[in-house]
Structures are given as C-alpha cells and as structure tokens.
Design an enzyme around this catalytic site. Sequence first.
Site, PDB file in Angstrom:
ATOM      1  N   LEU A  92       0.712  -1.182   0.003  1.00 16.77           N
ATOM      2  CA  LEU A  92       0.109   0.069   0.040  1.00 16.77           C
ATOM      3  C   LEU A  92       0.879   1.339  -0.035  1.00 16.77           C
ATOM      4  O   LEU A  92       1.628   1.302   0.596  1.00 16.77           O
ATOM      5  CB  LEU A  92      -0.971  -0.029   1.289  1.00 16.77           C
ATOM      6  CG  LEU A  92      -1.965  -1.002   1.345  1.00 16.77           C
ATOM      7  CD1 LEU A  92      -2.533  -0.932   2.714  1.00 16.77           C
ATOM      8  CD2 LEU A  92      -3.111  -0.880   0.447  1.00 16.77           C
ATOM      9  N   LYS A 125      -5.127  -0.622  10.105  1.00 19.13           N
ATOM     10  CA  LYS A 125      -4.325  -1.115   9.545  1.00 19.13           C
ATOM     11  C   LYS A 125      -3.583  -1.931  10.745  1.00 19.13           C
ATOM     12  O   LYS A 125      -3.013  -1.400  11.526  1.00 19.13           O
ATOM     13  CB  LYS A 125      -3.092  -0.302   8.931  1.00 19.13           C
ATOM     14  CG  LYS A 125      -2.111  -0.733   8.225  1.00 19.13           C
ATOM     15  CD  LYS A 125      -1.172   0.072   7.330  1.00 19.13           C
ATOM     16  CE  LYS A 125      -0.269  -0.614   6.476  1.00 19.13           C
ATOM     17  NZ  LYS A 125       0.810  -1.327   7.106  1.00 19.13           N
TER      18      LYS A 125
HETATM   19  S1  IVH Z   1      -5.072  -4.019   1.827  1.00 16.29           S
HETATM   20  C1  IVH Z   1      -4.028  -4.424  -2.141  1.00 16.29           C
HETATM   21  N1  IVH Z   1      -5.846  -3.668   4.493  1.00 16.29           N
HETATM   22  O1  IVH Z   1      -0.555  -3.796   5.195  1.00 16.29           O
HETATM   23  C2  IVH Z   1      -4.036  -3.777  -0.715  1.00 16.29           C
HETATM   24  N2  IVH Z   1      -3.687  -4.401   4.193  1.00 16.29           N
HETATM   25  O2  IVH Z   1       1.469  -1.969   3.561  1.00 16.29           O
HETATM   26  C3  IVH Z   1      -3.532  -4.987   0.040  1.00 16.29           C
HETATM   27  N3  IVH Z   1      -2.592  -4.449   6.217  1.00 16.29           N
HETATM   28  O3  IVH Z   1       0.497  -5.947   2.741  1.00 16.29           O
HETATM   29  C4  IVH Z   1      -3.474  -4.773   1.352  1.00 16.29           C
HETATM   30  N4  IVH Z   1      -3.919  -4.005   7.576  1.00 16.29           N
HETATM   31  O4  IVH Z   1       0.086  -6.781   5.005  1.00 16.29           O
HETATM   32  C5  IVH Z   1      -4.803  -4.196   3.723  1.00 16.29           C
HETATM   33  N5  IVH Z   1      -6.709  -3.652   6.753  1.00 16.29           N
HETATM   34  C6  IVH Z   1      -5.780  -3.803   5.625  1.00 16.29           C
HETATM   35  C7  IVH Z   1      -4.418  -4.180   6.382  1.00 16.29           C
HETATM   36  C8  IVH Z   1      -3.113  -4.301   5.501  1.00 16.29           C
HETATM   37  C9  IVH Z   1      -2.551  -4.418   7.587  1.00 16.29           C
HETATM   38  C10 IVH Z   1      -0.860  -4.893   5.680  1.00 16.29           C
HETATM   39  C11 IVH Z   1      -0.861  -5.939   4.564  1.00 16.29           C
HETATM   40  C12 IVH Z   1      -0.386  -5.162   3.496  1.00 16.29           C
HETATM   41  C13 IVH Z   1       0.412  -4.046   3.976  1.00 16.29           C
HETATM   42  C14 IVH Z   1       0.715  -2.876   3.111  1.00 16.29           C
END
Ligand code: IVH
Length: 777
Positions: A92, A125
């Site tokens: 992200l 997150k």
């Molecule tokens: S969505 C295409 N939602 O943060 C988007 N990621 O910095 C995929 N993460 O690799 C990620 N909480 O491991 C998403 N609520 C959340 C999240 C989350 C933690 C992590 C995930 C991702 C990373 C990106």
Amino acid sequence: MSDKAVDKLTPKQAAAELERLASDIARHDKLYHGKDAPLISDAEYDKLRVRNAAIEARFPDLVREDSPALSVGSAPAEKFGKVRHAVPMLSLDNAFDPADAHAFVAKVQRFLNLDGSPVITAEPKIDGLSASLRYENGKFVQGATRGDGREGEDVTANLRTIADIPHVIKGAPAVLEVRGEVYMEKAAFAKMNAALEKDGKQTYVNPRNSAAGALRQLDAKITATRPLRFFAHGWGELSEPLAETQFDSVQRLADLGFPLAGIKRAQNAEELLAIYESILAGREKLAYEIDGVVYKVDSLSLQQRLGFVSRSPRWAIAHKFAAEQQTTILEGIDIQVGRTGALTPVGRLKPVFVGGVTVTNVTLHNSDYIRGVGADGGPIRGGKDLRIGDTVIVQRAGDVIPQIVDVLLEKRTKGARKYQFPERCPVCDSHVARELEPGEEGVIARCTGGLNCPAQAVERLIHFVARRAMDIEGLGSKQIEEFYELGWVKEPADIFKLADHRNELMTRDGYGEKSVANLLASIDARREPEFSRFLYALGIRDIGETTAGVIARRFESWAAFVDAMQAAVKAKPGEAYEALERVNGVGDGARAALIAAAPELKGPAGDLFASGEAPKVKGVTAKAWQGLTDAFGSLAEAVAAIKAAAKQAPGDDYLELARIDGVGPVAADHLVDFFAEKHNVDALKRLLKNVTPKDQPRAATSSKVSGLTIVFTGTLEKTTRDEAKARAISLGAKVSGSVSKKTDLVVAGPGAGSKLAEAEKHGVKVIDEDAWIALST
Ligand code: IVH
C-alpha cells in the site's frame, strides 16, 4: 535527501533524485529486513518514501523500474517451499496527514473523471504480517506468506494451527483466496515473552516480529503453542466474485467465518478523516497493535478501472499514525560507497528502542544534510548541524526507516566534533567528485574510481546476482566479497567461469563438494536469463526493473536492443546541442524551430546583423533571442552556436529511444552513455560469451491493440488520459509520448494540437475517443 520542493524540481532533477531515493531506500530495506541493523530512523525512512512517492506522482513518466514503491519486503527464506501467488500480494502507498487523504480521494475522482467523491471504506491497518489462505471447494488447501509479493513461503501447516482460520468453509466460491493479517495480541505477546525470558530463551522485540517468528517456525507444533490470531481484509484469486463492493465482499468473508477488524464506509474525505480520528482515539484500548487506517475505494468495478501503479493499487492507501520519537546519542559517522560510487554518510547511534525496534544506524544522506542544509539551500532541522556526540531525536514509525528529526543543542558538549566529509574515497582513495544535480547544490559526492573502486565493483556484482536481477542462489554479498578478494570474480563474466576454481573452492571454509556443486548448478541455471532481468542486472543508472521491462517488451530480442543502442549512440546529441538545451527562455518548440532554420541563419557578417537585430524565425520570441544572446555573449555567437547545435542535434535513433513511454530522456542518456563506453561494451561481450538473454515473450493478450504503438493526445471525455494509457498497456500496446513514423495509432480528443499534425505528416491512423473505447473494450 534534497529538500527542494517537489513542485520546483525540473524533470532532470526529479529523475536524479528518484534514482538516489531508489538506491537509498533499497539499501535501507536490505539493512532493515536482512541480518544487518537498520541505519536510519523510521521517520527518516518514511520521509524518503514519501518524497519518492511525491516525485513519482508529479513525474509519472520518470517512475523507475526499481522504484521503492515496488518493493514490498523480503524474499522467501530457503527452508519453506515457495508459492507463486496467482494474484500478486500488493503493498500500500502511505498517507501521513489529512492533506494526503484528501489528495487520495481527489486523485481517484480525477482519474475516473467522477462528478463527486467515490464511496471509500476505512478499516484499521493491523500491524502483523500478511498471509494468503487458499480454499478449494471449501477446504483450506494452502497458506502462504507474502514474500516479495509475487512469491511467498508455504506455511500451510503453521497457519492450520491458528484457531481463527477455519479448515472448512461452507457456501464459498470453488476457489477462494482469503487475504489478511496474522498478528499477536499485545497481552499474549507480553505473557509469551515473559515465559521465554524465564526459560532463558531469546525474547521478541514486538508483537509483529513475534508473530512473524511464530509463523515461520519449521515445526508447526511450536507455532501451535504461540498465541497467533488472524484478521481478513481482502482476497486473491476467486472463481466468482464475492460481491460488488469491498464492504460487502469482506462481510461475506465474515459470514464464511473469518474475523474482521471492522470496516466502515465514508462518502467523502471528511468522513474518512473522522473515522481515522475515532480509530486513533481507540488505538490504546485495542487488544492488538495497529499502525494506521487503510482506505479503499468501495466499488470493485471502480477498483478495477483504477488498477495498479507498480506494486500498489491506485484504489487504496494506508493513512499511517504519527511516528514515535526517542532521544539518543550520535556516536559516529561512517561512509558507505554504493554501486554508482555515491558516498553516503551513515550515523552510528547509541542503540535506542523506538517504534518497536532497536535502531543503531541512520542515513545522513549527504554533507549538506549533516550541515543542516537542504538541497535547495534552505535549512533543515532549523538549520542545526549534526556533530559527533550530539544528542539527537530519532523517529521511527512501524515499518519505516528511522531518521534524525532534531538535535538538542542545549545538550551539546564541548567534546562534540564537527564532521569533515572526506575528499577521497574511504575505500579506494580516489578523488571524490561533487555532482551538480539535483538542486545544483553539489550534494552528491561520488567516488571517481569507477570499477577500480572495490566498493563499487563489489556493489555492482552484488546487484548483478541479486534476487530481482540474475537471481543466483547461493551467491550473496558475502560470497561476492570473498570471491572478489580472491580475484576470482572481478566482473559479471567471471561468475560464469567460477567452475575454473572448483577445486580451490572445495578446500575453502564453509564449502564442501555438495555446496560447490549446488552453487555451480545455480549459476548454470541462469545462463539464459530473461531479457529484462539481464538488462536490470547490468546496473545501468536509471534502468530499474520497470524500465528494463519496458525496454524488453519494446525490443523483444537482445540483439535488436543492442542494435538500437549502437544506433542511438551515433545519434546522440552533441555538446553544442546540449548547450542550446540549457539556454533559459528557449523551450522545446523554439529550439526545434532554431535547428530547422539554422542553415538559413546568416552569419555575423550578414546584413541581418548590421542593425544588431535578431533574425526572424517563426516560433522564436524576442525573449528567447535575449536568452540566447545572454548565454552565448552576442547575437553573432548565438547564431554560430545554433549552427553548431544543428549539426549535433539528436538523430531519430536517439529520439526514438527517449520517446518510449517509461524510458524518457534521462534513462535514454544513461543507456547511451553506457553503450558509448568501450570498456562497458567489452565487458558485456565477455559476459555474453557465457550468457544468452532470452527473447521477451510477446504479451499473451490477443487484443486488437496488442503490439501497437499508440499516442494519446487532446482531452479524453469519457475516461482520462491516464486511465486510457493504463488500459492500452494492459492490452499489450506500447504507449509513446510523441508521434513518429513508428507510431501505429493516434487517439485524439478535442484540443489535440501538434501531435495531430505530426500524425498526418507520417500518415498515422487517427481515431477519436469513441473509436478507442470500441477498440479497447
Ligand atoms: S489491504 C492491495 N488492509 O499492510 C491491498 N492491508 O502496507 C492489500 N495490512 O501488505 C492490502 N492491515 O499486509 C490491507 N486492513 C488492511 C491491512 C493491510 C494491514 C498490511 C498488509 C499489506 C500491508 C501494506
């Protein structure tokens, strides 16, 4: 890092800075994820990434193949089987303040040409590690870590021990990959650590590392004893859609039995920020750690239209919480010499625990940075310089590189020493040159030793064998350093001749018959690399993975590429032309007009000059003539300079290269510079005796536009130009920025100007937006 405002950067400065940021961030990532300790604070690291993203946003054409935005972590360890993700696991982009959140919403709206704000979801997150759970016909069949986003580790057995993860689900699509976060609750972490400590065992620094350690246990029985949990937040491969929106899709996951951390919908940026504030307010009370709020465009069809840039989706962003700060002592400054010879000062810190890890090193970027001066000459840290022995404030947030944000002058002692930036390379003693870009401040110090400098030679070799490059297993920095010292491997070609040293190698510490055989086999396995990897591995400045990929797709075979490079070298603009390019007030159009008119321009003795009046050339203003006169001294000298420039103007073979969307003039220059150097070409020839890059396979798509070179011009009304370009590329077309005889198709909206005329001149087919939509959907 330069502090010059991003909106003030020229494209050239931006490119140079992106290059520097890419190499800095890659190095910090390596130090952070690898065995070595991180060099800089998290906040410092954050800043690098933010600046990189800001520059990339302003100059999308300059986004590098090795853009840090593309790197999402570390490669799989050896011990687990590898799993290729059917749908890549993305990273992200980060937002750090409300303005970034507003900008995200505005950008989505602009990209999609929407009348109002799109609906966007917000959710915590989770500070854990991502995992992908594959269900086939309702059964959990495989679980993997993210790895580098394309390939992760098979940790199925370990994931099965987590109670939150169902082994069987009912009513799910036949193929369903659930993605989410494995984490450990704060209390469980503290309890577990206390127990480990009591047993005299190694403890973990934070819940996240602890969860990572638990998930990567070779023995699933040990994982089972660790209090791991799971939250779902998305999905990978699906045999049928879960729902039409993000919100409804994750609700379906919840119905299937997967825990969610909570998700809300917002109608606009203000509502998103209100949710952010409420999540932040509740942060301390949560049983688990979170490090921000993730915003996602709710509609899945809009998500699809938005697509991805590099390795993050355009439809989501992580709004991170502010970084934690701590004070510590700057105990010393060392210099690191990188692959391109850049000298980077590294601050050695008294170890300090901040943002969940112990920080011992921090990048200090360059001499100006140490002096408290930004690249635009303005102050940073309020203009305070850094001295060895100073008490400094270090900042680090979550997964980012630490930085020094301030110096406590009241704590500065008499013993604090000013730092003298070296004039000579600490590794090879060559003279250190100051580079004028970016910001024309001379901030980049580069060792002039080139490949004679062991640091540069070794760094380039390490780059060559790296996972993203030639990916030679068993050859890492340690082995490269050792073989370099022994004189066995001085350049890439030598790697493929290592078998000559087989017997000597077998007698060395740490090597046996089997490991030597394995090493030689993994070298042999890379004798026919992919074109793009091979090009990237050469380590030509500015040719990162993305650019290398663009080039491979464009030229398809290595031989065709080399031919084009040789032609481009011959067609490269000369000094005189470059001098004209630097003249203030003469833009691209005026320069082209001057070059075209050059033969007719009268010399100094000509009557035109009797009056001292500038010659009349259509498209060249009086102001431009003034700039020319100022730059060259007099009107007569300006005319002479224009005539000289015309003889050295870039030829089509060079321009063709610089015009490729995704290459651009800066990378083109570096490519041409590389191929213009005999010693590079010779080293490449030696390498190609043992290595044969494979032809780039044509894009598998059988779309009507695949393989075509397309130029978009004018205003598009139903989509935006960015969306149309992204669509064209996804259909296997090549997008170019300007029209030439090699262009196959011009898509012109209202207001199309000179490109339309060019298309007519070259007889290139021109279509309007409706025809484009018909062609591309
Ligand atoms: S969505 C295409 N939602 O943060 C988007 N990621 O910095 C995929 N993460 O690799 C990620 N909480 O491991 C998403 N609520 C959340 C999240 C989350 C933690 C992590 C995930 C991702 C990373 C990106």
